[in-house]
Design an enzyme around this catalytic site. Structure first.
Site, PDB file in Angstrom:
ATOM      1  CG  ASP A   9      -3.195   2.789  10.546  1.00 44.89           C
ATOM      2  OD1 ASP A   9      -3.260   1.613   9.853  1.00 44.89           O
ATOM      3  OD2 ASP A   9      -2.357   3.218  11.258  1.00 44.89           O
ATOM      4  CG  ASP A  33       3.962  -4.827   1.989  1.00 48.86           C
ATOM      5  OD1 ASP A  33       3.550  -5.706   3.139  1.00 48.86           O
ATOM      6  OD2 ASP A  33       4.719  -5.106   1.078  1.00 48.86           O
TER       7      ASP A  33
HETATM    8  P1  ADP Z   1       0.414  -0.033  -3.969  1.00 47.96           P
HETATM    9  O1  ADP Z   1       1.817  -0.371  -4.025  1.00 47.96           O
HETATM   10  O2  ADP Z   1      -0.629  -1.260  -4.141  1.00 47.96           O
HETATM   11  O3  ADP Z   1       0.097   1.133  -4.556  1.00 47.96           O
HETATM   12  P2  ADP Z   1       0.540   1.491  -1.427  1.00 47.96           P
HETATM   13  O4  ADP Z   1       0.638   0.917  -0.073  1.00 47.96           O
HETATM   14  O5  ADP Z   1       1.491   2.406  -1.854  1.00 47.96           O
HETATM   15  O6  ADP Z   1       0.431   0.046  -2.114  1.00 47.96           O
HETATM   16  O7  ADP Z   1      -0.726   2.072  -1.309  1.00 47.96           O
HETATM   17  C1  ADP Z   1      -1.865   1.405  -1.667  1.00 47.96           C
HETATM   18  C2  ADP Z   1      -3.045   2.227  -0.781  1.00 47.96           C
HETATM   19  O8  ADP Z   1      -2.915   2.110   0.766  1.00 47.96           O
HETATM   20  C3  ADP Z   1      -2.986   3.910  -0.894  1.00 47.96           C
HETATM   21  O9  ADP Z   1      -4.132   4.301  -1.349  1.00 47.96           O
HETATM   22  C4  ADP Z   1      -2.322   4.340   0.266  1.00 47.96           C
HETATM   23  O10 ADP Z   1      -2.826   5.701   0.506  1.00 47.96           O
HETATM   24  C5  ADP Z   1      -2.938   3.408   1.105  1.00 47.96           C
HETATM   25  N1  ADP Z   1      -2.208   3.237   2.752  1.00 47.96           N
HETATM   26  C6  ADP Z   1      -1.018   3.591   3.289  1.00 47.96           C
HETATM   27  N2  ADP Z   1      -0.954   3.215   4.271  1.00 47.96           N
HETATM   28  C7  ADP Z   1      -2.234   2.851   4.866  1.00 47.96           C
HETATM   29  C8  ADP Z   1      -2.961   2.372   6.007  1.00 47.96           C
HETATM   30  N3  ADP Z   1      -1.902   2.329   7.245  1.00 47.96           N
HETATM   31  N4  ADP Z   1      -3.994   2.059   6.157  1.00 47.96           N
HETATM   32  C9  ADP Z   1      -4.847   1.716   5.078  1.00 47.96           C
HETATM   33  N5  ADP Z   1      -4.331   2.365   3.881  1.00 47.96           N
HETATM   34  C10 ADP Z   1      -3.051   2.753   3.814  1.00 47.96           C
END
Ligand code: ADP
Length: 168
Positions: A9, A33
């Site tokens: 995370d 986000d």
């Molecule tokens: P986007 O709209 O750019 O695709 P997302 O947040 O849906 O953004 O996903 C971008 C990446 O971040 C994905 O690979 C997802 O698995 C990852 N992700 C989601 N939550 C976390 C977190 N807490 N820490 C790191 N990566 C995350």
């Protein structure tokens, strides 16, 4: 520059800046986000609103920097990845620009360590292999004065892809 790979995370990582895969509104959303805004708290959103009032959000491929509020990191660099559109909307170039602009902001602010999620590979459905190749190639080609970049993968599939491409 050291490239590190972590499965976990991004909100838990202690670096000069973590990168957020934001959307053009800068007002928060789902995925990473949402996690960053929840963990960072009101200060992060207030900074985003200030930027939004000044320049009207953030365009795809661009990046802005804010405080990190309650996060362990010092700053958040918000960048907006492209939504995958079957490769018909210059998605590769837009994704490349996200990394280039995050590196440029890090450079401007004299940051030494930065953690980056797998931009666009969640809700925006960019193919993971293709996104990882762009991420790694771009940070390797544009060396800022950063000492360490941490690629933070949240899912095992992305982790395996990065591990393979980084030759670990
Ligand atoms: P986007 O709209 O750019 O695709 P997302 O947040 O849906 O953004 O996903 C971008 C990446 O971040 C994905 O690979 C997802 O698995 C990852 N992700 C989601 N939550 C976390 C977190 N807490 N820490 C790191 N990566 C995350």
């Amino acid at each position: 520059m050291e490239l590190e790979l972590v499965l976990g995370d991004i909100t838990k990582i202690e670096v000069d800046a973590i990168v957020n895969a934001a959307n053009t509104s800068l007002l928060g959303g789902g995925g990473v986000d949402g996690a960053i805004h929840r963990a960072g708290g009101k200060e992060v959103l207030d900074d985003c609103i200030r930027i939004r009032n000044r320049q009207g959000g953030c365009k795809v491929g661009e990046a802005v920097i804010t405080t990190a509020g309650k996060l362990r990191a010092k700053h958040v660099i918000h960048t907006v990845g492209p939504r995958w559109n079957n490769g018909q909307s210059n998605e590769d170039e837009k994704l490349r620009n996200c990394y280039i602009n995050c590196l440029a902001i890090a450079q401007e602010h004299g940051l030494k360590t930065m953690a980056i999620p797998n931009i666009s590979t969640g809700i925006y459905k960019f193919p993971k292999e293709r996104a990882a190749a762009i991420a790694i190639e771009t940070v390797q080609k544009h060396p800022a004065d950063l000492h360490r970049i941490v690629f933070v993968c949240f899912d095992a599939e992305n982790y395996a892809i990065y591990n393979n491409l980084l030759g670990n």
